[in-house]
Scaffold this motif. Structure first.
Motif, PDB file in Angstrom:
ATOM      1  N   GLY A  74     -11.570   5.887  -1.672  1.00 29.05           N
ATOM      2  CA  GLY A  74     -11.988   5.317  -2.950  1.00 29.05           C
ATOM      3  C   GLY A  74     -11.434   3.922  -3.156  1.00 29.05           C
ATOM      4  O   GLY A  74     -10.625   3.432  -2.367  1.00 29.05           O
ATOM      5  N   LEU A  75     -11.890   3.289  -4.230  1.00 29.57           N
ATOM      6  CA  LEU A  75     -11.398   1.961  -4.590  1.00 29.57           C
ATOM      7  C   LEU A  75     -10.383   2.078  -5.716  1.00 29.57           C
ATOM      8  O   LEU A  75     -10.578   2.855  -6.647  1.00 29.57           O
ATOM      9  CB  LEU A  75     -12.557   1.072  -5.058  1.00 29.57           C
ATOM     10  N   VAL A  76      -9.314   1.320  -5.614  1.00 22.96           N
ATOM     11  CA  VAL A  76      -8.255   1.328  -6.619  1.00 22.96           C
ATOM     12  C   VAL A  76      -8.366   0.054  -7.451  1.00 22.96           C
ATOM     13  O   VAL A  76      -8.505  -1.039  -6.903  1.00 22.96           O
ATOM     14  CB  VAL A  76      -6.869   1.404  -5.937  1.00 22.96           C
ATOM     15  N   SER A  77      -8.328   0.182  -8.762  1.00 22.54           N
ATOM     16  CA  SER A  77      -8.361  -0.968  -9.663  1.00 22.54           C
ATOM     17  C   SER A  77      -6.949  -1.242 -10.189  1.00 22.54           C
ATOM     18  O   SER A  77      -6.030  -0.444  -9.982  1.00 22.54           O
ATOM     19  CB  SER A  77      -9.307  -0.698 -10.833  1.00 22.54           C
ATOM     20  N   LEU A 124       2.232   0.574 -17.162  1.00 19.05           N
ATOM     21  CA  LEU A 124       3.286   0.819 -16.169  1.00 19.05           C
ATOM     22  C   LEU A 124       3.321   2.296 -15.772  1.00 19.05           C
ATOM     23  O   LEU A 124       3.663   2.631 -14.635  1.00 19.05           O
ATOM     24  CB  LEU A 124       4.647   0.370 -16.709  1.00 19.05           C
ATOM     25  N   GLU A 125       2.942   3.170 -16.686  1.00 24.57           N
ATOM     26  CA  GLU A 125       2.890   4.595 -16.352  1.00 24.57           C
ATOM     27  C   GLU A 125       1.803   4.853 -15.312  1.00 24.57           C
ATOM     28  O   GLU A 125       1.987   5.628 -14.372  1.00 24.57           O
ATOM     29  CB  GLU A 125       2.635   5.422 -17.611  1.00 24.57           C
ATOM     30  N   ARG A 132       0.206   5.659  -9.567  1.00 24.44           N
ATOM     31  CA  ARG A 132      -0.483   5.132  -8.395  1.00 24.44           C
ATOM     32  C   ARG A 132       0.467   4.972  -7.218  1.00 24.44           C
ATOM     33  O   ARG A 132       0.149   5.354  -6.097  1.00 24.44           O
ATOM     34  CB  ARG A 132      -1.117   3.784  -8.732  1.00 24.44           C
ATOM     35  N   LEU A 133       1.620   4.394  -7.461  1.00 19.13           N
ATOM     36  CA  LEU A 133       2.576   4.176  -6.377  1.00 19.13           C
ATOM     37  C   LEU A 133       3.079   5.504  -5.814  1.00 19.13           C
ATOM     38  O   LEU A 133       3.279   5.637  -4.602  1.00 19.13           O
ATOM     39  CB  LEU A 133       3.739   3.302  -6.867  1.00 19.13           C
ATOM     40  N   LEU A 183       0.871  -5.285 -13.518  1.00 21.96           N
ATOM     41  CA  LEU A 183      -0.451  -4.940 -14.034  1.00 21.96           C
ATOM     42  C   LEU A 183      -1.507  -5.963 -13.626  1.00 21.96           C
ATOM     43  O   LEU A 183      -2.706  -5.710 -13.759  1.00 21.96           O
ATOM     44  CB  LEU A 183      -0.404  -4.802 -15.560  1.00 21.96           C
ATOM     45  N   ALA A 184      -1.065  -7.111 -13.105  1.00 26.50           N
ATOM     46  CA  ALA A 184      -2.001  -8.142 -12.634  1.00 26.50           C
ATOM     47  C   ALA A 184      -2.319  -7.987 -11.151  1.00 26.50           C
ATOM     48  O   ALA A 184      -3.119  -8.739 -10.607  1.00 26.50           O
ATOM     49  CB  ALA A 184      -1.421  -9.531 -12.897  1.00 26.50           C
ATOM     50  N   CYS A 185      -1.697  -6.989 -10.503  1.00 30.18           N
ATOM     51  CA  CYS A 185      -1.844  -6.809  -9.052  1.00 30.18           C
ATOM     52  C   CYS A 185      -2.607  -5.520  -8.778  1.00 30.18           C
ATOM     53  O   CYS A 185      -2.286  -4.474  -9.342  1.00 30.18           O
ATOM     54  CB  CYS A 185      -0.475  -6.727  -8.380  1.00 30.18           C
ATOM     55  N   VAL A 186      -3.600  -5.601  -7.885  1.00 25.62           N
ATOM     56  CA  VAL A 186      -4.466  -4.450  -7.661  1.00 25.62           C
ATOM     57  C   VAL A 186      -3.698  -3.229  -7.151  1.00 25.62           C
ATOM     58  O   VAL A 186      -4.033  -2.101  -7.473  1.00 25.62           O
ATOM     59  CB  VAL A 186      -5.629  -4.820  -6.710  1.00 25.62           C
ATOM     60  N   GLY A 187      -2.650  -3.425  -6.383  1.00 24.27           N
ATOM     61  CA  GLY A 187      -1.896  -2.293  -5.861  1.00 24.27           C
ATOM     62  C   GLY A 187      -0.621  -1.993  -6.621  1.00 24.27           C
ATOM     63  O   GLY A 187       0.178  -1.151  -6.202  1.00 24.27           O
ATOM     64  N   SER A 188      -0.411  -2.691  -7.736  1.00 26.15           N
ATOM     65  CA  SER A 188       0.830  -2.566  -8.525  1.00 26.15           C
ATOM     66  C   SER A 188       2.057  -2.977  -7.715  1.00 26.15           C
ATOM     67  O   SER A 188       3.132  -2.410  -7.853  1.00 26.15           O
ATOM     68  CB  SER A 188       1.001  -1.134  -9.057  1.00 26.15           C
ATOM     69  N   TYR A 189       1.864  -3.982  -6.860  1.00 26.83           N
ATOM     70  CA  TYR A 189       3.005  -4.549  -6.132  1.00 26.83           C
ATOM     71  C   TYR A 189       2.705  -6.002  -5.780  1.00 26.83           C
ATOM     72  O   TYR A 189       1.555  -6.419  -5.684  1.00 26.83           O
ATOM     73  CB  TYR A 189       3.316  -3.761  -4.860  1.00 26.83           C
TER      74      TYR A 189
END
Length: 200
Positions: free
Chosen positions: A85-88, A93-94, A99-100, A154-160
């Motif tokens: 799937g695609l991750v947005s 932060l929760e 996601r992580l 929150l500005a990064c697609v992978g939360s990193y």
């Protein structure tokens, strides 16, 4: 040193992309493209995440190019493919934490697309992929990471952000560093030389 006769506009609000171009000595201005990304995603085949990154880049480049025909416009976008799937981008932060944790100990792919437009026409587009293996980090590390990075995730697609503490999330990264940051930089620089934005 004489100024380049060719102007470049970056059609992206990404701080990482601005930093990459600035670091490479590329002269540019920024004009954020006003496009309906959700509509583009809805019309695209979800089984083609690399193609979606390129299509989003094309749409952004064209949106700005139509208003400034004389400039070269660089559009860019990135998609994250994980378990089919695609991750947005995470909305909180929760959500980033969830996601992580889901990606912990697993592999995902980052696809970075770019497109160059002039006079309302895309003249070049390309993409590159990086494969990311997330290490089996502890919950304690995750808590510390989220606290240290905060809402910037929150500005990064992978939360990193690989250029920050996010580098500690991974055990192996296969692919180009710039691709992970959100731009296939080497082919972009080649096209900018061809366009006369940069000296050859």
């Amino acid at each position: 040193m004489t100024a380049s006769p060719e102007r470049l506009i970056l059609a992206s609000k990404s701080a990482a992309r601005r930093a990459m171009l600035s670091g490479a000595g590329v002269p540019f201005s920024v004009q954020v493209a006003d496009v309906d990304e959700d509509a583009v995603k809805a019309a695209h085949d979800p089984a083609d995440p690399a193609g979606l990154a390129v299509e989003l880049a094309r749409v952004k480049a064209l949106a700005v190019s139509r208003h400034d025909a004389d400039a070269w416009v660089l559009g860019a976008d990135q998609t994250l493919a994980f378990e089919g799937g695609l991750v947005s981008k995470a909305g909180s932060l929760e959500a980033a934490r969830d996601r992580l944790k889901a990606m912990r100990g697993k592999v995902h792919e980052l696809h970075s697309g770019a497109a160059l437009a002039r006079n309302g026409q895309v003249v070049w587009s390309g993409d590159d992929t990086a494969t990311m293996r997330v290490r089996n980090f502890s919950d304690a590390f995750l808590d510390a990471y989220l606290k240290a990075e905060g809402d910037s995730l929150l500005a990064c697609v992978g939360s990193y952000r690989l250029e920050g503490m996010g580098s500690q999330l991974f055990e192996v990264v296969e692919g180009d560093y710039f691709t992970v940051l959100g731009l296939p930089l080497w082919p972009v620089l080649e096209e900018l030389r061809r366009a006369g934005v940069l000296r050859s």
